[in-house]
Write an enzyme that holds these catalytic residues in place. Sequence first.
Site, short mmCIF file in Angstrom:
data_model
loop_
_atom_site.label_atom_id
_atom_site.label_comp_id
_atom_site.label_asym_id
_atom_site.label_seq_id
_atom_site.Cartn_x
_atom_site.Cartn_y
_atom_site.Cartn_z
NE ARG A 178 -11.50 13.55 -11.45
CZ ARG A 178 -12.56 13.21 -12.18
NH1 ARG A 178 -13.77 13.20 -11.63
NH2 ARG A 178 -12.42 12.87 -13.45
CG HIS B 23 -36.73 25.82 -13.84
ND1 HIS B 23 -37.73 25.01 -13.32
CD2 HIS B 23 -36.09 26.36 -12.79
CE1 HIS B 23 -37.67 25.06 -12.00
NE2 HIS B 23 -36.70 25.88 -11.65
NE ARG C 298 -10.57 9.58 -12.38
CZ ARG C 298 -11.24 9.50 -11.23
NH1 ARG C 298 -12.55 9.32 -11.26
NH2 ARG C 298 -10.63 9.59 -10.08
CD GLU D 156 -39.40 23.47 -16.23
OE1 GLU D 156 -38.97 24.20 -17.16
OE2 GLU D 156 -39.49 23.84 -15.05
#
Length: 257
Positions: free
Chosen positions: A172, A12, A227, A84
């Site tokens: 949320r 990838h 939050r 990887e």
Amino acid sequence: MSNVSTQPEVFHLGLNRSMLAGATVAILPGDPGRSPLIAERMENARPLASHREFTSWLGEIEGVPIVVCSTGIGGPSTSIAVEELAQLGIRTFLRVGTTGAIQKHIAVGDILVTTGAVRLDGASHHFAPASYPAVADFDCTTALVRAAKEENVNLHVGITASSDTFYQGQERYDTYSGHVRRQWAGSLSEWQALHVMNYEMESATLFTMCSAMGLKAGMVAGAIVNRTEQEMPSSDMIKRTEQAAISVVVRAAGILT
């Protein structure tokens, strides 16, 4: 005739071992756009490859090569990048990102170093059972804390809740459906009561897989919202906090090398 040194060895990332120039430390932002911002804090910064969410650069700290590779959002793509990069010789991984704080005493712009993660993800369970802890490497954590103190930022050290989802898993309700499953309803207040600092989406996978594979990992993030006060960050605050977190992680990478 193609140059063998440019041929990728992993599926990838589009990288091979020679491109990494012997690097054993990698800095992992989520956002591909942050890769050059981080690499350019070091010497001899140069791009390596860009495939899907994985944008990689190489820099140097006092002549030692350091890889920067974005992971995208969440555990599955993080696990690909770490796997990887490990195949190519990386042994130490420092994640840097932004986060939403959930404790009232954490101010927007503060820096958080994670010592362990609540495993609200799925990817980490592909590496170890649920009873296996998601903990940061001691040396990485020590380097990040030292770097944060040297950068003179407001620092918090503790536990993160690491969720596979940004909306439901982080409780949320401002979503299309407005519905949060019973499993997650009330979870935010529970994590607050248990002194969890923040939510993010990668540390559980990163810590679990690295510990299970004999690798080292650490995590630092800048709080762009709290939050308990608001959900939406300002663009100026994102930029300032991002730069502070980058300063800490690059300094920590230098300490570890």
